[in-house]
Write a protein that holds these residues in place. Structure first.
Motif, PDB file in Angstrom:
ATOM      1  N   PRO A  91       0.844  -1.295   0.182  1.00  0.00           N
ATOM      2  CA  PRO A  91      -0.012   0.013   0.037  1.00  0.00           C
ATOM      3  C   PRO A  91       0.780   1.321  -0.045  1.00  0.00           C
ATOM      4  CG  PRO A  91       0.078  -0.703   2.375  1.00  0.00           C
ATOM      5  CD  PRO A  91       0.853  -1.949   1.332  1.00  0.00           C
ATOM      6  N   VAL A 118      15.239  -2.015  12.532  1.00  0.00           N
ATOM      7  CA  VAL A 118      14.618  -1.740  11.340  1.00  0.00           C
ATOM      8  C   VAL A 118      14.809  -0.115  11.259  1.00  0.00           C
ATOM      9  CG1 VAL A 118      13.055  -3.291  11.393  1.00  0.00           C
ATOM     10  CG2 VAL A 118      12.187  -1.149  12.237  1.00  0.00           C
ATOM     11  N   HIS A 119      14.911   0.546   9.886  1.00  0.00           N
ATOM     12  CA  HIS A 119      14.858   1.754   9.767  1.00  0.00           C
ATOM     13  C   HIS A 119      13.633   2.674  10.155  1.00  0.00           C
ATOM     14  CE1 HIS A 119      15.582   5.553   7.714  1.00  0.00           C
ATOM     15  NE2 HIS A 119      16.985   5.291   7.728  1.00  0.00           N
ATOM     16  N   TYR A 122      11.255   3.373   7.383  1.00  0.00           N
ATOM     17  CA  TYR A 122      10.842   2.424   6.540  1.00  0.00           C
ATOM     18  C   TYR A 122       9.509   2.287   6.229  1.00  0.00           C
ATOM     19  CZ  TYR A 122      11.096  -2.070   3.968  1.00  0.00           C
ATOM     20  OH  TYR A 122      10.939  -3.249   3.070  1.00  0.00           O
ATOM     21  N   GLY A 124       7.341   0.102   5.673  1.00  0.00           N
ATOM     22  CA  GLY A 124       6.805  -0.858   6.332  1.00  0.00           C
ATOM     23  C   GLY A 124       6.633  -0.231   7.873  1.00  0.00           C
ATOM     24  N   MET A 125       7.052   0.603   8.407  1.00  0.00           N
ATOM     25  CA  MET A 125       6.926   1.371   9.752  1.00  0.00           C
ATOM     26  C   MET A 125       5.419   2.108   9.555  1.00  0.00           C
ATOM     27  SD  MET A 125       8.937   0.291  12.011  1.00  0.00           S
ATOM     28  CE  MET A 125       9.106   1.786  13.262  1.00  0.00           C
ATOM     29  N   GLN A 127       3.252   1.680   7.427  1.00  0.00           N
ATOM     30  CA  GLN A 127       2.162   0.643   7.388  1.00  0.00           C
ATOM     31  C   GLN A 127       1.747  -0.247   8.559  1.00  0.00           C
ATOM     32  OE1 GLN A 127       3.952  -2.231   4.530  1.00  0.00           O
ATOM     33  NE2 GLN A 127       2.053  -3.296   4.487  1.00  0.00           N
ATOM     34  N   LEU A 128       2.731  -0.275   9.344  1.00  0.00           N
ATOM     35  CA  LEU A 128       2.454  -0.765  10.773  1.00  0.00           C
ATOM     36  C   LEU A 128       1.575   0.082  11.619  1.00  0.00           C
ATOM     37  CD1 LEU A 128       2.477  -3.341  12.485  1.00  0.00           C
ATOM     38  CD2 LEU A 128       4.776  -2.717  13.315  1.00  0.00           C
ATOM     39  N   ALA A 131      -1.872   0.363  10.698  1.00  0.00           N
ATOM     40  CA  ALA A 131      -2.641  -0.935  10.951  1.00  0.00           C
ATOM     41  C   ALA A 131      -2.721  -0.988  12.547  1.00  0.00           C
ATOM     42  CB  ALA A 131      -1.953  -2.293  10.602  1.00  0.00           C
TER      43      ALA A 131
END
Lengths: 209, 209
Positions: A91, A118-119, A122, A124-125, A127-128, A131
């Protein structure tokens, strides 16, 4: 092979292949006279990749181009390149405000709890964070215990994936990472729902055979 | 509480609450005179559920209604009801042709390999079939070994989820199942991507601190 055979092999119409060629998404074939060119296995592979990115994965041509450029020129830092390539997948997330020292507080706390390095910005951060906030808003916040249980299982899956990274071939690594991320995500979600169904059956219909 | 307080507590505008009441998505408050009604914790909970389903989960009102009806009347067979409720969530899948004896061959083979007993036309089967076919088309078919590795981890997550099912309260079970399926799916995908990032960092940047 001729372009017609490339089309037959990949299932992509010749008009679409010519479009890929014009747009520079597909490298030219080897010239055979003024109007013909010869295509090989590298073209078949590339066409499949472009089709997967723009079809199944649902990227625009511009988004696909970002990933194809990383495949073509993975640079020296494969870790960085893989991160950029995955960040180009849906996404879509917005860039954090560079002046915000803590743009993803829920995700940051989760990573600290898990001890994952983790960066902090990033994709994905983002995204998390989204969520976790959505679950919380709906009255079902992710408990630390649940976070840890999920993370353990997903780390095992990710370890399986990374153990199969063709790390000595950077271009293949980018392809594998992008497609393996995007194409296996629907498998992950379907398997979770089927596992629920399977376990619920045994819990709630213990006598069925 | 009055409707204005219900709005303040849930963050939903009063006009939207009145719309939910007219549409029968929210039960009426207790009448307090001709123009006022009193709302309680059951209304707060319901508004949060409707908002989660139509907002975060992205259902239409009609789709949300299907789920709300199962919450209101879970019937005698909780296994069946939970399956129907989850099947009403995205992604939309088409009903299989009733004359097709084997509508989901890839998913059926996968379930046989895993030894999971699931209904052969459960919506999750259509979802898995589509996901496996897409991966295969893109040249990255799911190997049996990968299927088993993923399934093991996702079964652990599903077991965690089901162990917390409030099974003695059917309405709460439907709510938990629907929201826990939909809201935690983005968490699952974000954690997988972050785990990739974390493991790739250790593999490819082993000396970073």
């Amino acid at each position: 092979m001729r372009i017609s055979e490339l089309g037959a092999t990949t299932g992509v119409p010749v008009a679409t292949l010519k479009y890929y060629l014009r747009e520079g998404l597909l490298h030219a074939g080897e010239a055979r006279g003024a109007t013909q060119a010869d295509y090989d296995a590298t073209h078949v592979r590339r066409v499949r990749l472009v089709r997967a990115l723009t079809g199944t994965v649902g990227l625009s041509l511009q988004q696909a181009r970002t990933i194809l450029q990383l495949v073509d020129d993975p640079g020296d830092d494969l870790y960085e390149t893989l991160g950029c390539a995955v960040s180009a997948l849906p996404p879509a997330t917005t860039e954090p405000d560079p002046d915000d020292p803590d743009p993803y507080p829920l995700a940051r706390e989760a990573m600290e709890r898990l001890g994952w390095r983790v960066h902090p910005t990033y994709a994905g951060m983002a995204q998390l964070e989204q969520a976790l906030a959505a679950a919380s808003d709906a009255g079902l916040p992710m408990s630390d215990e649940r976070l840890e249980a999920y993370a353990r299982s997903l780390h095992d899956i990710a370890r399986y994936d990374l153990d199969r990274l063709p790390g000595d071939d950077p271009a293949a690594s980018v392809e594998y990472t992008v497609l393996g991320t995007a194409l296996y995500e629907p498998v992950v979600l379907a398997l979770r729902r089927l596992a629920h169904h399977e376990i619920a059956g045994r819990m709630l219909h213990p006598d069925a055979d």
